[in-house]
Motif scaffolding. Structure first.
Motif, short mmCIF file in Angstrom:
data_model
loop_
_atom_site.label_atom_id
_atom_site.label_comp_id
_atom_site.label_asym_id
_atom_site.label_seq_id
_atom_site.Cartn_x
_atom_site.Cartn_y
_atom_site.Cartn_z
N ASN A 44 -8.05 7.86 1.55
CA ASN A 44 -6.87 8.60 2.01
C ASN A 44 -7.21 9.35 3.29
OD1 ASN A 44 -5.45 7.80 -0.30
ND2 ASN A 44 -5.99 9.66 -1.43
N LEU A 45 -6.29 9.30 4.25
CA LEU A 45 -6.48 10.03 5.51
C LEU A 45 -5.64 11.30 5.46
CD1 LEU A 45 -6.31 7.08 8.08
CD2 LEU A 45 -8.19 7.80 6.59
N ASN A 46 -6.32 12.43 5.35
CA ASN A 46 -5.63 13.73 5.30
C ASN A 46 -5.60 14.32 6.70
OD1 ASN A 46 -5.37 13.37 2.55
ND2 ASN A 46 -7.06 14.72 2.00
N VAL A 47 -4.43 14.33 7.31
CA VAL A 47 -4.28 14.65 8.73
C VAL A 47 -4.05 16.14 8.95
CG1 VAL A 47 -2.96 14.16 10.83
CG2 VAL A 47 -3.36 12.35 9.16
N ASP A 48 -4.77 16.70 9.91
CA ASP A 48 -4.52 18.06 10.41
C ASP A 48 -3.58 17.93 11.59
OD1 ASP A 48 -4.49 20.54 11.57
OD2 ASP A 48 -6.65 20.80 11.64
N PRO A 49 -2.30 18.31 11.46
CA PRO A 49 -1.34 18.08 12.55
C PRO A 49 -1.66 18.84 13.83
CG PRO A 49 -0.38 19.47 10.83
CD PRO A 49 -1.69 18.96 10.30
N ALA A 77 0.83 -1.19 0.00
CA ALA A 77 0.00 0.00 0.00
C ALA A 77 0.86 1.25 0.00
CB ALA A 77 -0.93 0.01 1.21
N ALA A 78 1.92 1.25 0.82
CA ALA A 78 2.80 2.40 0.88
C ALA A 78 3.54 2.59 -0.44
CB ALA A 78 3.80 2.24 2.03
N GLU A 79 3.90 1.45 -1.10
CA GLU A 79 4.66 1.51 -2.34
C GLU A 79 3.81 2.06 -3.48
OE1 GLU A 79 6.70 -1.60 -5.51
OE2 GLU A 79 6.17 -2.27 -3.50
N ASN A 131 0.08 4.78 15.51
CA ASN A 131 0.75 6.04 15.83
C ASN A 131 -0.19 7.23 15.69
OD1 ASN A 131 3.11 4.72 16.33
ND2 ASN A 131 4.23 5.55 14.59
N LEU A 132 -1.08 7.18 14.72
CA LEU A 132 -2.04 8.26 14.55
C LEU A 132 -2.98 8.36 15.75
CD1 LEU A 132 -2.92 10.42 12.52
CD2 LEU A 132 -4.44 8.73 11.47
N ALA A 133 -3.38 7.21 16.29
CA ALA A 133 -4.23 7.20 17.47
C ALA A 133 -3.48 7.75 18.69
CB ALA A 133 -4.72 5.78 17.74
N PRO A 180 1.73 5.75 4.03
CA PRO A 180 1.00 4.79 4.87
C PRO A 180 -0.43 5.22 5.17
CG PRO A 180 3.17 5.27 5.78
CD PRO A 180 2.93 6.28 4.70
N LEU A 181 -0.76 6.49 4.92
CA LEU A 181 -2.11 6.99 5.16
C LEU A 181 -2.89 7.16 3.86
CD1 LEU A 181 -1.38 9.60 7.96
CD2 LEU A 181 -2.26 7.28 8.21
N ALA A 182 -2.39 6.54 2.78
CA ALA A 182 -3.10 6.54 1.51
C ALA A 182 -3.55 5.12 1.19
CB ALA A 182 -2.21 7.08 0.39
N CYS A 183 -4.62 5.01 0.40
CA CYS A 183 -5.16 3.70 0.02
C CYS A 183 -5.50 2.86 1.25
CB CYS A 183 -4.22 2.94 -0.90
SG CYS A 183 -3.81 3.81 -2.41
N VAL A 184 -6.07 3.48 2.25
CA VAL A 184 -6.42 2.81 3.49
C VAL A 184 -7.78 2.14 3.35
CG1 VAL A 184 -6.92 3.16 5.95
CG2 VAL A 184 -5.06 4.43 4.85
#
Length: 364
Positions: free
Chosen positions: A92-97, A44-46, A194-196, A51-55
């Motif tokens: 895709n998970l688009n993260v707000d830092p 998925a990452a490749e 890690n996101l959690a 790692p937060l795409a194609c989830v």
């Protein structure tokens, strides 16, 4: 002495290092789904670049993946669960830092999962709270088999499988969290844990009462970078003026700040200056910081100069085992988090600094 445009009060910044969890490769549905869809995290990452795409998200209730009903690309299409191969099951998970929350964006339609009734729908992404989510591990789960609640940032409700339906095109919805099987989801993303942890740590920094920890190691307290705590004043008179800055304690970490100006000038100019001050420098700002504060500070502002107050919160890096969401559904993780110090030997965890300058560019 007039008030220059003041930058908005900022939260005392904090630094956060995500816990580097040693996660094994996790499958899409823990063996419940057919293998052609269950691409490994490495693949998925490749193919997706992150790692937060194609989830993919798989329901622990019926073993099916979150999908868009009938493969629709339109706003308002229901979010459902389908067996593989489905229609649009990649996200895709688009993260707000700043919040460690994310939007769940379909890789095919480009639309976000949004709160709605009676079922969740996809809508054009606009960044509102109803489209922001965060992951919270179910207590007792971890590693490659971690199960998560997917919670909404606006009201902390949980994304669930309505009635725990055991068929394709079963609607998803939202309800009060209970961590039951229809609110448990697994994912193929190696970054999910890690996101959690990131979101849990952010919540802990905002409200230490929401978490607890067992210390393994602790760095000495040190001041965080300075942030602006007051308005910015400009003394447009020909004599020095004194600005009084005070802080009133309130509950929690939120404090209100107020100001009152006094001037040391000649009698002839006093009436005009006092009249102008009374009409321009009456304000209250609110910011979030430590409750350990001083009684006040005087800022002597020379003629034709700017004056302002900055604060720096004492903080320490704590490495340990953390219990997040202690008031709701507690779960544990190892992490290193920078947290403000409530008390210090010096007699306060917040340091206030008076600043003056002929020019002003920023509070830091």
């Amino acid at each position: 002495m007039t008030s220059a445009p003041a930058p908005a009060p900022e939260r005392a910044p904090s630094r956060l290092r995500l816990f580097a969890a040693a996660l094994a490769t996790c499958c899409v549905a823990l063996g419940l789904m057919a293998s052609p869809l269950a691409a490994s995290p490495a693949r998925a990452a490749e193919t997706c670049g992150s790692p937060l795409a194609c989830v993919t998200f798989t329901s622990a209730g019926n073993g099916r993946l979150i999908d868009v009903q009938n493969g629709s690309r339109d706003d308002g299409a229901y979010i459902v669960t389908n067996a593989a191969p489905g229609h649009h099951q990649s996200w895709n998970l688009n993260v707000d830092p700043a919040e460690a929350a994310f939007t769940i964006v379909n890789t095919t339609t480009g639309k976000c999962i949004d709160l709605s009734w009676p079922a969740l729908r996809q809508q054009t992404c606009r960044g509102q709270k109803s489209q922001k989510w965060y992951l919270q591990p179910v207590a007792g789960s971890g590693g490659s088999g971690a199960a998560f609640m997917i919670r909404n940032e606006s009201d902390n409700s949980c994304l669930d499988l309505l009635s725990n339906a055991q068929y394709d095109d079963a609607w998803t919805g939202q309800s009060r969290c209970h961590a039951g099987v229809n609110q448990r989801w697994t994912t193929n993303s190696p970054a999910a844990w890690n996101l959690a942890v990131d979101h849990g740590a952010k919540a802990c920094q905002k409200d230490p009462g929401a978490c607890s920890w067992t210390v393994k190691s602790e760095a000495p307290a040190a001041p965080l970078p300075r942030v602006c705590a007051s308005a910015v004043w400009y003394n447009n008179s020909s004599s020095p003026a004194s600005q009084s800055f005070t802080v009133n304690r309130t509950t929690g970490w939120q404090s209100s700040i107020g100001t009152q100006l006094s001037a040391d000038i000649s009698a002839g100019a006093a009436p005009a200056l006092q009249t102008r001050v009374s009409s321009t420098l009456s304000f209250t700002n609110v910011w979030e910081g430590s409750t350990s504060v001083g009684d006040g500070i005087q800022v002597p502002v020379p003629a034709a100069q700017y004056g302002w107050v900055t604060l720096s919160v004492l903080a320490k890096k704590v490495t340990g085992n953390w219990t997040f969401d202690a008031r709701g559904f507690p779960w544990k993780a190892d992490d290193t988090i920078t947290v403000p110090v409530k008390d210090s030997p010096a007699g306060g965890a917040t340091v206030y600094i008076a600043n003056t300058s002929p020019t002003f560019t920023s509070c830091s």
